[in-house]
Motif scaffolding. Structure first.
Motif, short mmCIF file in Angstrom:
data_model
loop_
_atom_site.label_atom_id
_atom_site.label_comp_id
_atom_site.label_asym_id
_atom_site.label_seq_id
_atom_site.Cartn_x
_atom_site.Cartn_y
_atom_site.Cartn_z
N SER A 72 0.83 -1.21 0.00
CA SER A 72 0.00 0.00 0.00
C SER A 72 0.87 1.26 0.00
O SER A 72 0.60 2.21 -0.74
CB SER A 72 -0.93 -0.03 1.22
N ILE A 73 1.91 1.25 0.81
CA ILE A 73 2.83 2.40 0.86
C ILE A 73 3.53 2.57 -0.49
O ILE A 73 3.67 3.68 -1.00
CB ILE A 73 3.84 2.24 2.02
N ALA A 74 3.92 1.45 -1.10
CA ALA A 74 4.57 1.53 -2.42
C ALA A 74 3.59 2.04 -3.48
O ALA A 74 3.96 2.80 -4.37
CB ALA A 74 5.12 0.16 -2.82
N SER A 75 2.31 1.65 -3.36
CA SER A 75 1.29 2.14 -4.30
C SER A 75 1.14 3.64 -4.18
O SER A 75 1.04 4.36 -5.18
CB SER A 75 -0.08 1.51 -4.01
N GLY A 120 6.51 -0.79 -8.70
CA GLY A 120 5.53 -1.60 -9.43
C GLY A 120 5.94 -3.07 -9.46
O GLY A 120 5.12 -3.97 -9.23
N ARG A 121 7.21 -3.30 -9.71
CA ARG A 121 7.70 -4.69 -9.73
C ARG A 121 7.58 -5.32 -8.34
O ARG A 121 7.26 -6.51 -8.20
CB ARG A 121 9.17 -4.74 -10.17
N MET A 122 7.87 -4.52 -7.31
CA MET A 122 7.80 -5.07 -5.96
C MET A 122 6.35 -5.45 -5.61
O MET A 122 6.10 -6.53 -5.08
CB MET A 122 8.35 -4.08 -4.93
N ILE A 123 5.40 -4.57 -5.93
CA ILE A 123 3.99 -4.87 -5.62
C ILE A 123 3.58 -6.17 -6.32
O ILE A 123 2.92 -7.04 -5.75
CB ILE A 123 3.07 -3.70 -6.06
N ASP A 124 4.02 -6.30 -7.57
CA ASP A 124 3.71 -7.50 -8.35
C ASP A 124 4.32 -8.74 -7.70
O ASP A 124 3.68 -9.78 -7.54
CB ASP A 124 4.23 -7.30 -9.78
N LYS A 125 5.59 -8.60 -7.30
CA LYS A 125 6.31 -9.72 -6.67
C LYS A 125 5.65 -10.12 -5.34
O LYS A 125 5.62 -11.29 -4.97
CB LYS A 125 7.77 -9.29 -6.44
N VAL A 184 14.99 -2.56 -1.87
CA VAL A 184 14.19 -1.50 -2.51
C VAL A 184 14.28 -0.23 -1.66
O VAL A 184 14.48 0.88 -2.17
CB VAL A 184 12.71 -1.96 -2.67
N SER A 185 14.18 -0.40 -0.33
CA SER A 185 14.23 0.75 0.57
C SER A 185 15.60 1.43 0.49
O SER A 185 15.70 2.65 0.46
CB SER A 185 13.97 0.32 2.02
N ARG A 186 16.65 0.61 0.45
CA ARG A 186 18.01 1.18 0.46
C ARG A 186 18.24 2.03 -0.79
O ARG A 186 18.74 3.16 -0.70
CB ARG A 186 19.05 0.04 0.53
N ILE A 187 17.88 1.47 -1.96
CA ILE A 187 18.06 2.23 -3.21
C ILE A 187 17.27 3.54 -3.14
O ILE A 187 17.76 4.62 -3.48
CB ILE A 187 17.60 1.38 -4.42
N HIS A 188 16.04 3.43 -2.65
CA HIS A 188 15.19 4.63 -2.60
C HIS A 188 15.75 5.68 -1.64
O HIS A 188 15.80 6.87 -1.97
CB HIS A 188 13.76 4.24 -2.23
N VAL A 189 16.20 5.24 -0.47
CA VAL A 189 16.73 6.19 0.52
C VAL A 189 17.94 6.95 -0.04
O VAL A 189 18.03 8.18 0.07
CB VAL A 189 17.12 5.44 1.82
N ILE A 190 18.85 6.23 -0.69
CA ILE A 190 20.07 6.88 -1.22
C ILE A 190 19.72 7.95 -2.25
O ILE A 190 20.20 9.07 -2.21
CB ILE A 190 21.02 5.82 -1.83
#
Ligand SMILES: [Fe+2]
Ligand SMILES: [Fe+2]
Length: 294
Positions: A72-75, A120-125, A184-190
């Motif tokens: 939900s947060i990723a959406s 999007g890929r993460m939600i799908d996964k 996913v979080s790490r890439i996004h945070v950086i």
């Protein structure tokens, strides 16, 4: 030639983007199976953690709930980023393409393109639905995407980015959390650290340039954006995944002292910054109080 601080920041951010950008397509092993027994958000960040409803759930259901909560947060993240990309491309269109500031706006759009594909890929996964904001929030998003400029644009961006940053920074370091979510979080945070820097500086500049009437209106829009981000980070439909009625789950989450503290904690830094710029106050204060962020 003396560079303005705007150009200096943009030049630094462009250099950092060249050195530290990640292609999630390459960096993440999308075929790796999820790890049995790991959480999808740190357990204590679940919106229902510590409530009576939480006590009725089995360990497996609790993990399932965090799976839908992170989806939900990723959406919401994709939704925000899609709005942000529209705002930035419109700003870029008005600017000089040889200026570092304009080039950085375009570079940030490139980051957000990769992020939205990654989410999007993460939600799908995760095998979860895309939890889109509905009704008034959807209309608000379309209006902001089509019209926002100046202080309200950068403040709304900053609220979303800084809250997500606090949650993801913690999740990326938590060994009880799924490796996929941590990566996913790490890439996004950086990458978002640059966006936060850009938005903070630009917001301060835009506030200095804005008139009193403009700021009064923008304070109200900013308050509504804070209300949305604070209260709708998790879509109530996510509670269905563990057999909880969405309205009942939402009521329990809003009343949950643990969740309220999570939102206050996640909002602390951006709230302090917006306060320093005198952007919290006026008729919007009631919305801020209900946003869980103060
Ligand atoms: Fe992003
Ligand atoms: Fe961003």
């Amino acid at each position: 030639m003396v560079l303005s601080d705007r150009a200096q920041t943009a030049t630094r951010l462009l250099r950092s983007s060249a050195e530290h950008s990640y292609d999630p397509e390459v960096e993440i092993d999308w075929d790796a199976p999820l790890v049995e027994g790991r959480w999808f958000t740190p357990q204590h960040r679940s919106t229902l953690y510590g409530t009576d409803l939480w006590d009725t759930l089995s360990e497996e259901q609790r993990i399932t709930l965090t799976r839908h909560e992170v989806a939900s947060i990723a959406s919401l993240g994709v939704w925000f980023e899609t709005i942000l990309m529209q705002l930035l491309i419109r700003e870029y269109y008005r600017q000089d393409p040889t200026a570092a500031h304009a080039q950085y706006a375009l570079t940030e759009i490139a980051d957000e393109c990769r992020h939205s594909v990654m989410f999007g890929r993460m939600i799908d996964k995760l095998g979860c639905p895309v939890y889109r904001p509905g009704g008034f929030d959807d209309a608000l998003g379309k209006w902001i995407a089509a019209t926002a400029t100046g202080p309200r644009m950068y403040a709304a961006i900053l609220i979303a980015e800084e809250i997500l940053d606090a949650l993801q920074r913690e999740a990326s370091a938590d060994e009880t959390v799924q490796p996929l979510v941590r990566m996913v979080s790490r890439i996004h945070v950086i990458e978002e650290a640059r966006h936060v820097r850009y938005a903070r500086e630009e917001l301060a500049r835009q506030v200095r340039a804005a008139g009193t009437r403009r700021l009064a209106f923008d304070r109200l829009v900013i308050a509504r954006a804070a209300y949305l981000t604070g209260r709708r980070l998790v879509n109530p439909a996510a509670y269905r995944s563990v057999g909880i009625d969405p309205a009942a789950g939402r009521r329990a989450a809003l009343a949950n002292p643990n969740h309220r503290e999570t939102m206050r904690w996640a909002g602390e830094r951006v709230v302090g910054y917006l306060r320093d710029l005198d952007l919290i106050g006026g008729p919007g204060l009631a919305l801020w109080r209900r946003s869980l962020l103060l």
